[in-house]
Each structure stands twice: as structure tokens, then as C-alpha cells.
Design a protein around this motif. Structure first.
Motif, PDB file in Angstrom:
ATOM      1  N   ARG A 186     -15.371  33.488-108.529  1.00 42.10           N
ATOM      2  CA  ARG A 186     -14.706  33.170-109.792  1.00 42.10           C
ATOM      3  C   ARG A 186     -15.503  33.635-110.991  1.00 42.10           C
ATOM      4  O   ARG A 186     -15.144  33.304-112.138  1.00 42.10           O
ATOM      5  CB  ARG A 186     -14.478  31.661-109.893  1.00 42.10           C
ATOM      6  CG  ARG A 186     -13.501  31.138-108.863  1.00 42.10           C
ATOM      7  CD  ARG A 186     -13.223  29.666-109.078  1.00 42.10           C
ATOM      8  NE  ARG A 186     -12.287  29.135-108.095  1.00 42.10           N
ATOM      9  CZ  ARG A 186     -11.860  27.880-108.044  1.00 42.10           C
ATOM     10  NH1 ARG A 186     -12.319  27.005-108.939  1.00 42.10           N
ATOM     11  NH2 ARG A 186     -11.016  27.478-107.119  1.00 42.10           N
ATOM     12  N   SER A 187     -16.562  34.376-110.766  1.00 40.16           N
ATOM     13  CA  SER A 187     -17.405  34.850-111.869  1.00 40.16           C
ATOM     14  C   SER A 187     -17.339  36.360-112.025  1.00 40.16           C
ATOM     15  O   SER A 187     -18.213  36.959-112.655  1.00 40.16           O
ATOM     16  CB  SER A 187     -18.863  34.419-111.640  1.00 40.16           C
ATOM     17  OG  SER A 187     -18.957  33.019-111.567  1.00 40.16           O
ATOM     18  N   THR A 188     -16.325  36.987-111.433  1.00 38.58           N
ATOM     19  CA  THR A 188     -16.194  38.446-111.579  1.00 38.58           C
ATOM     20  C   THR A 188     -15.784  38.826-112.996  1.00 38.58           C
ATOM     21  O   THR A 188     -16.035  39.944-113.440  1.00 38.58           O
ATOM     22  CB  THR A 188     -15.159  38.977-110.578  1.00 38.58           C
ATOM     23  OG1 THR A 188     -13.922  38.249-110.745  1.00 38.58           O
ATOM     24  CG2 THR A 188     -15.650  38.783-109.142  1.00 38.58           C
ATOM     25  N   ASN A 189     -15.162  37.912-113.711  1.00 40.04           N
ATOM     26  CA  ASN A 189     -14.839  38.156-115.111  1.00 40.04           C
ATOM     27  C   ASN A 189     -16.103  37.957-115.942  1.00 40.04           C
ATOM     28  O   ASN A 189     -16.783  36.939-115.815  1.00 40.04           O
ATOM     29  CB  ASN A 189     -13.735  37.188-115.565  1.00 40.04           C
ATOM     30  CG  ASN A 189     -13.253  37.483-116.973  1.00 40.04           C
ATOM     31  OD1 ASN A 189     -14.006  37.345-117.923  1.00 40.04           O
ATOM     32  ND2 ASN A 189     -11.993  37.855-117.091  1.00 40.04           N
ATOM     33  N   THR A 192     -16.200  34.603-117.885  1.00 43.06           N
ATOM     34  CA  THR A 192     -16.446  33.454-117.006  1.00 43.06           C
ATOM     35  C   THR A 192     -17.888  33.451-116.527  1.00 43.06           C
ATOM     36  O   THR A 192     -18.528  32.387-116.427  1.00 43.06           O
ATOM     37  CB  THR A 192     -15.492  33.494-115.810  1.00 43.06           C
ATOM     38  OG1 THR A 192     -14.143  33.611-116.274  1.00 43.06           O
ATOM     39  CG2 THR A 192     -15.619  32.242-114.964  1.00 43.06           C
ATOM     40  N   GLU A 243     -12.428  43.860-121.937  1.00 40.64           N
ATOM     41  CA  GLU A 243     -11.852  42.640-122.500  1.00 40.64           C
ATOM     42  C   GLU A 243     -11.514  42.872-123.973  1.00 40.64           C
ATOM     43  O   GLU A 243     -12.313  43.418-124.729  1.00 40.64           O
ATOM     44  CB  GLU A 243     -12.838  41.468-122.364  1.00 40.64           C
ATOM     45  CG  GLU A 243     -13.208  41.141-120.938  1.00 40.64           C
ATOM     46  CD  GLU A 243     -12.040  40.540-120.175  1.00 40.64           C
ATOM     47  OE1 GLU A 243     -11.152  39.950-120.827  1.00 40.64           O
ATOM     48  OE2 GLU A 243     -12.020  40.664-118.942  1.00 40.64           O
ATOM     49  N   SER A 248     -14.915  38.161-126.421  1.00 40.77           N
ATOM     50  CA  SER A 248     -15.781  39.223-125.912  1.00 40.77           C
ATOM     51  C   SER A 248     -16.906  39.537-126.893  1.00 40.77           C
ATOM     52  O   SER A 248     -18.040  39.841-126.483  1.00 40.77           O
ATOM     53  CB  SER A 248     -14.965  40.477-125.624  1.00 40.77           C
ATOM     54  OG  SER A 248     -14.332  40.946-126.812  1.00 40.77           O
TER      55      SER A 248
END
Length: 403
Positions: A186-189, A192, A243, A248
Motif C-alpha cells: 500500500r506504499s507504492t504511491n 502514501t 502526481e 505532491s
């Protein structure tokens, strides 16, 4: 508080025997014995591993895999569960908060919600944590590691008073390391990911303890991208360019701020399901323990000495105030009595001489030239003579009317 019935079996963790110190001159024998005793205590003290993480990051599964790995190495850990709301534990716990505090009963009695019930349960448990410390001390020769599983609501433990009490109690007595479990998938973004790193940074500065980031779920996605983002600023900027949100720009600025945080951060990729990466984790854990002994323990000792000095100073000040108050009371009492000699004495002298002044007065009065027996008789004789005269007059008065 009693220990949970679930106990670990197996052979105790083997420890290398302490090295014999070389013979020292006679003048240094005492110092050598003290140093050897200190080294032995440091060698046998267990390492406390505080496992923190967001809900769903695989924190409890990581604790289960960690305990199973240590059992496989014939080094059973001492496991403590601090999550009062968990339904089923996938690992046996030596101490379970659910044996002491009933989470649902706390919610009913105090009219609280889920988070409030967890906070109150932890507060109630923290009042008995001195007994937990005694249990750990008893098992410090049998268990090399103490693993503490915390609630899924990370802010409940990190920012509550009970979490601070538990963390400082452990860190002041045993080598302690904070392990932050992060969900890699869940931290590929990048945004995040930055949120996770900011939370990890806040926990580091809140606990002030050696810190390890465990990137869990590497069986789903490898954690190499996150390590590259921390090591190479340009790579992270390229990911942020995709982003378009206003966040960003903030993330780009924060990445520069966290550059110093990344440089000293210990990161390891682990799969709690497959058990991969645990060997690397224990290597980083060993480095964190060395960091604790080198940097954090002296700081705790300094804070402890500072606290002792402040407490001693406060006691002295209170005692001085007491002396002053006692002195003023004694001076007022002696002024009313008209005595000047006792008022010149300090309160401590008055306390020490209390009960002995009469004896001194008796000794001084016995050395006088006055004969006390003669004096008492001289006072008694006129009094008796007056009494007889008054009685005779009353008798005469009562006899005259009858005549």
C-alpha cells in the motif's frame, strides 16, 4: 496479575559463558569485580522489541512469525500482548492484557467507544505494569527476547499516557527497540509512502529509542523501490512528477526534510507469511541494541541522575522550610513564656534537647544552696495554721446561737 497459562516449551536459549577477566593487581580487584558484574547483567538482559504498525499492516502476523522463528532456533521469546480488543491470538502469549482487563466490560461501565475502551484498558493495565517488569526480570536468564504486540490503533499506544509509561519503563531497565511494521503493497504511491515515513519519524522522536522499519508483505511486492526512494532523491522526484495533486508539492518538500532521517534509518524487507527476511531483521536488531547501549542507555542514566538530584533538592528544600516553620513556632512560644535562652536555640536543637531539659534543671537545682524540704515545710506550716484558725472561728460562730 498472573501470567497467562499458555507457556512456551522447548530448550532454553543457549548463551555463551562469560569470559574470565584477567587477573588484576590487588588494588583493582574490587573495580574488576564490579565491571565483570556489570558486563554479566548487560549480557543477560533481554531485548525488548516493541512492535508498532498501522491496522492491517500485518503486525500481529509478524509477531507470530517472529516467535515461531525463535522457537525454531531453540530460543523461545517472552511474548506480551497489549491489544485488549483482539479476538484470537495466533501465537501463545506469556502475558495477555485480556486476562487482566475485560475490554467489553470497560466499554459498558464507562460508556466508551472502541478507541476509548482500548485507551482505558491500557491505562488500567499500566497501573500494574510494575508486576510485568518483575515477571520479565524473573525470565531474563531464560528468554533472550521480549516481544510486545501493541494495539492495531497505533495512535492509541503511541500518543497515550499509558503507552509512554510502558515504553519508558521497559527502556529504563532493558535494551529496547521500536519496530515499525509498514504495508509495502500500500506504499507504492509516493504520497502514501511519504505519509508512512512521516508517521515513522514522529514515532522515532516520540519514543527516542532505536528504530527499525520493517517493510512487510514483500511476497506481494518487493521493497526495493522504497529503499531506492529513500536513497535517491531524483528517483523519488520522478515518481512524484506523475502526481498532479497539490499534495505532491508538499511531499517534494518533505522528502528533502527527511533526508537526514533516511540516512540513519534501519530498513529491512520481510514477508510475515513466508518468513523471509527474518535473518536480515535480526542483524538490524543486533545493530539497534548496540546503538541503545552506546547512545540511549547513557542518556537514560543521565536523566535518572538528574531526576534523583531534583528529588533530593526538593526534599532538602522541604526540610529547610520545616526547620524554619518549627523555629518560628518555638520562638513565638518562648516569647510568650518570657524565656530568652530557649529562643536562641535552633529548631533542631530544641528537638534534640526535648525531654532532657527537665533533667538538666533538676541537676542544676540540686546543686543550689536552697534546702527544698525546709522550704516546703515553711510553706506548709502557715497554711495549716490558717486552716486551723478558720475552722476554730467557724465552730465558735456555730456554737453562739445555740447558747
Amino acid at each position: 496479575m498472573a501470567e497467562s497459562r499458555a507457556r512456551h516449551g522447548g530448550v532454553l536459549c543457549g548463551r555463551p559463558p562469560p569470559r574470565r577477566a584477567p587477573r588484576a593487581p590487588e588494588g583493582q580487584v574490587g573495580a574488576g569485580k564490579m565491571a565483570a558484574a556489570t558486563g554479566l547483567v548487560a549480557a543477560t538482559a533481554p531485548v525488548c522489541v516493541l512492535v508498532l504498525g498501522m491496522a492491517g499492516s500485518g503486525k500481529t502476523t509478524f509477531v507470530q512469525r517472529l516467535a515461531a522463528h525463535l522457537h525454531g532456533q531453540r530460543c523461545p521469546p517472552y511474548v506480551i500482548n497489549l491489544d485488549p480488543a483482539v479476538h484470537d491470538l495466533p501465537f501463545p502469549a506469556n502475558i495477555d492484557i485480556r486476562d487482566t482487563v475485560k475490554y467489553k466490560e470497560v466499554m459498558k461501565q464507562y460508556g466508551l467507544g472502541p478507541n476509548g475502551g482500548i485507551v482505558t484498558s491500557l491505562n488500567l493495565f499500566a497501573t500494574r505494569f510494575d508486576q510485568v517488569m518483575k515477571f520479565i526480570e524473573k525470565r531474563q536468564n531464560a528468554s533472550k527476547y521480549v516481544i510486545i504486540d501493541t494495539p492495531g490503533q497505533i495512535e492509541v499506544f503511541t500518543w497515550s499516557a499509558s503507552g509512554t509509561i510502558i515504553t519508558e519503563a521497559l527502556a529504563s531497565s532493558f535494551p529496547s527497540v521500536v519496530v515499525y511494521v509498514m504495508d509495502t503493497s500500500r506504499s507504492t504511491n509516493p504520497i502514501t509512502f511519504m505519509s508512512n515515513m512521516l508517521y515513522a519519524c514522529s514515532i522515532l522522536y516520540k519514543t527516542k529509542l532505536p528504530f527499525i522499519v520493517v517493510m512487510n508483505k514483500t511476497d506481494i511486492i518487493d521493497h526495493s523501490f522504497a529503499v531506492e526512494w529513500m536513497q535517491d532523491f531524483e528517483t523519488f522526484q520522478d515518481a512524484l512528477n506523475q502526481e498532479t495533486s497539490y499534495v505532491s508539492n508538499l511531499t517534494r518538500s518533505m522528502s528533502l526534510v527527511l533526508d537526514e532521517f533516511y540516512s540513519s534509518l534501519k530498513v529491512v524487507g520481510v514477508s510475515a507469511v513466508l518468513g523471509t527476511g527474518l535473518d536480515d531483521f535480526f542483524v538490524q536488531l543486533s545493530k539497534a541494541v548496540d546503538e541503545y547501549e552506546r547512545e540511549y542507555r547513557p542518556e537514560y542514566e543521565r536523566l535518572r541522575k538528574t531526576l534523583e538530584k531534583a528529588q533530593n533538592k526538593q526534599k532538602r528544600e522541604q526540610l529547610e522550610h520545616l526547620w524554619k516553620d518549627m523555629g518560628s513556632v518555638c520562638v513565638q512560644g518562648n516569647t510568650l513564656a518570657g524565656s530568652d535562652d530557649a529562643s536562641a536555640m535552633g529548631p533542631s536543637e530544641l528537638i534534640l534537647t526535648r525531654g532532657t531539659l527537665d533533667e538538666e534543671e533538676e541537676r542544676q537545682s540540686d546543686t543550689d544552696d536552697i534546702d527544698h524540704e525546709v522550704t516546703e515545710e515553711s510553706h506548709e506550716e502557715p497554711a495549716f495554721r490558717n486552716f486551723m484558725q478558720e475552722t476554730r472561728m467557724k465552730y465558735q460562730r456555730s456554737s453562739k446561737p445555740s447558747e
